[in-house]
Design an enzyme around this catalytic site. Structure first.
Site, PDB file in Angstrom:
ATOM      1  N   SER A  61       0.824  -1.212   0.000  1.00  8.29           N
ATOM      2  CA  SER A  61       0.000   0.000   0.000  1.00  8.29           C
ATOM      3  C   SER A  61       0.854   1.256   0.000  1.00  8.29           C
ATOM      4  CB  SER A  61      -0.898   0.022   1.240  1.00  8.29           C
ATOM      5  OG  SER A  61      -1.665  -1.149   1.317  1.00  8.29           O
TER       6      SER A  61
HETATM    7  N1  SAH Z   1      -0.855  -4.306   3.968  1.00 12.63           N
HETATM    8  C1  SAH Z   1      -0.186  -4.768   2.756  1.00 12.63           C
HETATM    9  C2  SAH Z   1      -1.024  -4.474   1.540  1.00 12.63           C
HETATM   10  C3  SAH Z   1      -1.410  -5.734   0.886  1.00 12.63           C
HETATM   11  S1  SAH Z   1      -2.469  -5.687  -0.510  1.00 12.63           S
HETATM   12  C4  SAH Z   1       1.222  -4.190   2.658  1.00 12.63           C
HETATM   13  O1  SAH Z   1       1.552  -3.306   3.433  1.00 12.63           O
HETATM   14  O2  SAH Z   1       1.996  -4.666   1.812  1.00 12.63           O
HETATM   15  C5  SAH Z   1      -3.780  -6.690   0.108  1.00 12.63           C
HETATM   16  C6  SAH Z   1      -3.466  -8.134   0.423  1.00 12.63           C
HETATM   17  O3  SAH Z   1      -4.679  -8.705   0.881  1.00 12.63           O
HETATM   18  C7  SAH Z   1      -2.986  -8.983  -0.743  1.00 12.63           C
HETATM   19  O4  SAH Z   1      -1.759  -9.557  -0.420  1.00 12.63           O
HETATM   20  C8  SAH Z   1      -4.084 -10.066  -0.875  1.00 12.63           C
HETATM   21  O5  SAH Z   1      -3.591 -11.332  -1.227  1.00 12.63           O
HETATM   22  C9  SAH Z   1      -4.675 -10.071   0.520  1.00 12.63           C
HETATM   23  N2  SAH Z   1      -6.046 -10.578   0.639  1.00 12.63           N
HETATM   24  C10 SAH Z   1      -7.080 -10.433  -0.226  1.00 12.63           C
HETATM   25  N3  SAH Z   1      -8.185 -11.031   0.263  1.00 12.63           N
HETATM   26  C11 SAH Z   1      -7.846 -11.553   1.471  1.00 12.63           C
HETATM   27  C12 SAH Z   1      -8.558 -12.310   2.450  1.00 12.63           C
HETATM   28  N4  SAH Z   1      -9.848 -12.632   2.308  1.00 12.63           N
HETATM   29  N5  SAH Z   1      -7.885 -12.683   3.574  1.00 12.63           N
HETATM   30  C13 SAH Z   1      -6.577 -12.374   3.742  1.00 12.63           C
HETATM   31  N6  SAH Z   1      -5.867 -11.682   2.826  1.00 12.63           N
HETATM   32  C14 SAH Z   1      -6.481 -11.273   1.717  1.00 12.63           C
END
Ligand code: SAH
Length: 218
Positions: A61
């Protein structure tokens, strides 16, 4: 090294200028080396304050949004915090730097493995205040393992967009706690929403437009 530290300081100053006033959140952002959470060839861009690709169609993000969400969650040192969507582990590291213990759920096991490696490289402990536990699973259901005494959570931060607010997450919120999540259709601009629990009341609030990858339930 000094150059990259300067870049990080400049990024934090810009985020403060954009309206994030919580000094603890700014200090947390200033303390986490974001270049450790991206591929080597993207390290140069780690402080451009934008999202970056982390593989499998997912992104780390934008730091400004990480800061806005951490501030909105109203986190206090010593809290137990749930993050849904570990991705690179960067957001979890920023939350942990607020002096809380973080449980973070990622549905894609390879990303969870990599996040564990990033967190270890950054020196983030795997438990205790300032620590991060990485769990593989579907965070739409929250995280409430039998007998573990984790939920209800003081704060829940979701870093993937849900079409609707998942009921399980609201149900796992402690009194006085906050759920912060993007709500809206995939590919569209979503609304960043905060739901605060006061006793039996749940108070929703729109915090502004955001764009996240989708929350996927298997
Ligand atoms: N906070 C992260 C941003 C990740 S993007 C950072 O700082 O890098 C969002 C993430 O959510 C992705 O890796 C995706 O695989 C995950 N995701 C999507 N749906 C999800 C779910 N139902 N449960 C857990 N993770 C999920």
């Amino acid at each position: 090294m000094a150059v990259i530290d300067d870049k990080r300081r400049r990024m934090v100053a810009q985020i403060a200028a954009r309206g994030v006033t919580d000094e603890r959140v700014l200090a947390a952002l200033g303390s986490v080396r974001r270049e450790r959470f991206v591929a080597d060839h993207l390290a140069e861009q780690a402080y451009d304050d934008g999202p970056l690709a982390i593989g499998l169609g997912q992104t780390i993000s934008q730091p400004y949004i990480v800061a806005v969400m951490a501030e909105a969650a109203g986190i206090e040192a010593g809290d137990r915090v749930l993050e849904v969507g570990t991705g690179s582990g960067y957001g979890a590291a920023v939350l942990a730097a607020l002096g809380v213990e973080v449980w973070t759920i990622e549905r894609l096991a390879p990303l969870a493995d990599e996040a564990r490696r990033h967190l270890a490289a950054e020196g983030v402990p795997t438990e205790g205040p300032g620590g991060v536990h990485v769990i593989v699973g579907d965070g739409t259901a929250g995280y409430h393992p039998e007998g573990a005494g984790l939920a209800p959570w003081n704060a829940i931060v979701v870093t993937a967009a849900a079409a609707e607010v998942p009921r399980a997450l609201v149900a796992q919120l402690a009194d006085g706690g906050a759920l912060v999540l993007p709500v809206g259709a995939v590919g569209a601009v979503q609304a960043l929403v905060r739901i605060r629990r006061q006793g039996d009341r749940f108070e929703p609030e729109h915090l502004g437009p955001v764009r996240f990858v989708p929350l996927v339930s298997d």
